[in-house]
Design a protein around this motif. Structure first.
Motif, PDB file in Angstrom:
ATOM      1  N   TYR A 109      14.399  37.780  -7.507  1.00 57.05           N
ATOM      2  CA  TYR A 109      13.623  36.564  -7.291  1.00 57.05           C
ATOM      3  C   TYR A 109      14.568  35.367  -7.416  1.00 57.05           C
ATOM      4  O   TYR A 109      15.560  35.409  -8.134  1.00 57.05           O
ATOM      5  CB  TYR A 109      12.521  36.417  -8.347  1.00 57.05           C
ATOM      6  N   GLN A 111      14.533  31.026  -8.090  1.00 54.82           N
ATOM      7  CA  GLN A 111      13.762  29.840  -8.449  1.00 54.82           C
ATOM      8  C   GLN A 111      14.569  28.601  -8.114  1.00 54.82           C
ATOM      9  O   GLN A 111      15.574  28.299  -8.772  1.00 54.82           O
ATOM     10  CB  GLN A 111      13.389  29.840  -9.929  1.00 54.82           C
ATOM     11  N   GLN A 141      10.287  24.594  -8.465  1.00 50.70           N
ATOM     12  CA  GLN A 141       9.449  25.501  -7.679  1.00 50.70           C
ATOM     13  C   GLN A 141       9.199  26.791  -8.446  1.00 50.70           C
ATOM     14  O   GLN A 141       9.811  27.041  -9.478  1.00 50.70           O
ATOM     15  CB  GLN A 141      10.107  25.822  -6.338  1.00 50.70           C
ATOM     16  N   GLY A 142       8.255  27.599  -7.939  1.00 47.07           N
ATOM     17  CA  GLY A 142       7.992  28.885  -8.548  1.00 47.07           C
ATOM     18  C   GLY A 142       9.025  29.912  -8.131  1.00 47.07           C
ATOM     19  O   GLY A 142       9.862  29.660  -7.276  1.00 47.07           O
ATOM     20  N   LEU A 143       8.956  31.072  -8.771  1.00 47.28           N
ATOM     21  CA  LEU A 143       9.852  32.156  -8.380  1.00 47.28           C
ATOM     22  C   LEU A 143       9.438  32.677  -7.002  1.00 47.28           C
ATOM     23  O   LEU A 143       8.247  32.895  -6.743  1.00 47.28           O
ATOM     24  CB  LEU A 143       9.775  33.299  -9.384  1.00 47.28           C
ATOM     25  N   LEU A 163      10.213  35.693  -4.052  1.00 49.28           N
ATOM     26  CA  LEU A 163      10.837  36.992  -3.851  1.00 49.28           C
ATOM     27  C   LEU A 163      11.911  36.895  -2.774  1.00 49.28           C
ATOM     28  O   LEU A 163      11.642  36.473  -1.651  1.00 49.28           O
ATOM     29  CB  LEU A 163       9.777  38.018  -3.448  1.00 49.28           C
ATOM     30  N   GLU A 222      18.334  29.352  -9.609  1.00 52.41           N
ATOM     31  CA  GLU A 222      18.466  30.398 -10.614  1.00 52.41           C
ATOM     32  C   GLU A 222      17.929  31.689 -10.011  1.00 52.41           C
ATOM     33  O   GLU A 222      16.852  31.701  -9.409  1.00 52.41           O
ATOM     34  CB  GLU A 222      17.716  30.044 -11.901  1.00 52.41           C
ATOM     35  N   PHE A 265      16.895  35.759 -10.492  1.00 55.75           N
ATOM     36  CA  PHE A 265      16.416  36.714 -11.474  1.00 55.75           C
ATOM     37  C   PHE A 265      16.336  38.107 -10.873  1.00 55.75           C
ATOM     38  O   PHE A 265      15.731  38.307  -9.823  1.00 55.75           O
ATOM     39  CB  PHE A 265      15.015  36.331 -11.968  1.00 55.75           C
ATOM     40  N   LEU A 324       6.424  42.814 -14.326  1.00 57.95           N
ATOM     41  CA  LEU A 324       7.837  43.004 -14.035  1.00 57.95           C
ATOM     42  C   LEU A 324       8.651  42.812 -15.305  1.00 57.95           C
ATOM     43  O   LEU A 324       8.288  42.011 -16.174  1.00 57.95           O
ATOM     44  CB  LEU A 324       8.290  41.983 -12.989  1.00 57.95           C
ATOM     45  N   PHE A 351      12.185  41.404 -16.431  1.00 54.74           N
ATOM     46  CA  PHE A 351      13.206  40.517 -15.869  1.00 54.74           C
ATOM     47  C   PHE A 351      14.487  40.514 -16.687  1.00 54.74           C
ATOM     48  O   PHE A 351      14.477  40.772 -17.897  1.00 54.74           O
ATOM     49  CB  PHE A 351      12.692  39.067 -15.839  1.00 54.74           C
ATOM     50  N   GLY A 352      15.588  40.157 -16.012  1.00 52.56           N
ATOM     51  CA  GLY A 352      16.806  39.794 -16.704  1.00 52.56           C
ATOM     52  C   GLY A 352      16.744  38.326 -17.104  1.00 52.56           C
ATOM     53  O   GLY A 352      15.765  37.632 -16.819  1.00 52.56           O
ATOM     54  N   GLY A 378      18.449  35.866 -15.998  1.00 49.43           N
ATOM     55  CA  GLY A 378      18.684  34.916 -14.934  1.00 49.43           C
ATOM     56  C   GLY A 378      20.142  34.496 -14.817  1.00 49.43           C
ATOM     57  O   GLY A 378      20.894  34.495 -15.797  1.00 49.43           O
ATOM     58  N   TYR A 394       3.214  35.169 -17.594  1.00 49.77           N
ATOM     59  CA  TYR A 394       4.528  35.474 -18.138  1.00 49.77           C
ATOM     60  C   TYR A 394       4.994  34.259 -18.942  1.00 49.77           C
ATOM     61  O   TYR A 394       4.515  33.141 -18.740  1.00 49.77           O
ATOM     62  CB  TYR A 394       5.557  35.704 -17.029  1.00 49.77           C
ATOM     63  N   GLY A 399       3.781  30.901  -9.574  1.00 50.34           N
ATOM     64  CA  GLY A 399       3.637  29.456  -9.612  1.00 50.34           C
ATOM     65  C   GLY A 399       4.889  28.810 -10.173  1.00 50.34           C
ATOM     66  O   GLY A 399       5.809  29.498 -10.614  1.00 50.34           O
ATOM     67  N   PRO A 400       4.925  27.461 -10.200  1.00 54.05           N
ATOM     68  CA  PRO A 400       6.114  26.736 -10.650  1.00 54.05           C
ATOM     69  C   PRO A 400       6.285  26.726 -12.157  1.00 54.05           C
ATOM     70  O   PRO A 400       7.342  26.342 -12.654  1.00 54.05           O
ATOM     71  CB  PRO A 400       5.893  25.320 -10.118  1.00 54.05           C
TER      72      PRO A 400
END
Lengths: 116, 115
Positions: free
Chosen positions: A36, A38, A42-44, A46, A88, A90, A104, A106-107, A109, B35, B107-108
């Motif tokens: 992902y 970012q 903004q949001g993450l 894919l 960034e 991820f 999920l 995650f690492g 980042g 999350y 979302g952000p």
């Protein structure tokens, strides 16, 4: 349980140079792998995901990743970066293709910093 | 089509106060996830809704956190009372129908600072 390691917290790269962002994972069962991105404010989003088949996965914005089962790695690459790739990134894993009911993993980042 | 939206984008509160974060998933998405990312750490799963039902809240840190999803639409995450260690970025994600196969859209985030 699964875990993801992104060893590099920051990767500075000159514009138009190639880049590789490293991701290693640990799991006792088969997993699906995701990257992902970012962008600021903004949001993450894919970038790409590995589900099965060819170990080389192509994603959006010219990125690709290679799944290496023996090395438990899923490194992200781009042959020539642009200033707009500053973001960034991820790496994530899941036991299900959609991330599953338990989400999920995650690492931490990696900040990709593009220098002009 | 609107993406996942979260409100507020930032919140600064004092220790001991209450804060409520809101997430509006993509219209028609049955699955909603929360999350959290504490500074310098990984993004960690908190809980998962299918429509209005909690499926898995194994990631919720403690009973100061309460998540609801009214009518299977938007969701709220309340922290009461807030502690310093609750500071971080809270992300919401949604997916269409199957948590097994459908991509999660994020979302952000809401950046929460507890002083």
């Amino acid at each position: 349980a699964q875990s993801v390691t992104q060893l590099d917290s920051q990767v500075p790269v000159f514009e138009e140079a190639p880049v590789e962002l490293r991701c290693n994972y640990s799991s006792s069962v088969s997993v699906y792998l995701f990257w992902y991105v970012q962008y600021p404010n903004q949001g993450l989003q894919l970038l790409l995901k590995y589900l099965s088949g060819s170990t080389l996965v192509k994603g959006i914005n010219g990125f690709e990743a290679e799944f290496n089962k023996s090395q438990t790695s899923f490194h992200l690459r781009k042959p020539s970066v642009h200033i707009s790739d500053t973001a960034e990134y991820f790496c994530a894993v899941s036991t299900m293709a959609g991330g599953g009911a338990d989400g999920l993993t995650f690492g931490k980042g990696t900040h990709l910093i593009i220098q002009p | 089509e609107a993406g996942v939206t979260q409100f507020p984008s930032h919140s600064v509160i004092e220790k001991g106060q209450t804060v409520t974060l809101r997430c509006d998933p993509i219209s028609g998405h049955d699955n909603l996830y929360w999350y959290r990312r504490v500074m310098g750490k990984e993004i960690k799963f908190l809980l998962h809704f299918v429509k209005e039902s909690k499926q898995d809240e194994s990631g919720m840190p403690n009973n100061r956190f309460l998540a609801e999803r009214t009518g299977g639409t938007y969701s709220t995450l309340k922290v009461q009372p807030a502690e310093l260690e609750d500071s971080g970025v809270y992300f919401c994600a949604s997916s269409q129908e199957s948590p097994s196969t459908d991509t999660q859209y994020f979302g952000p985030g809401t950046r929460l600072t507890v002083l």
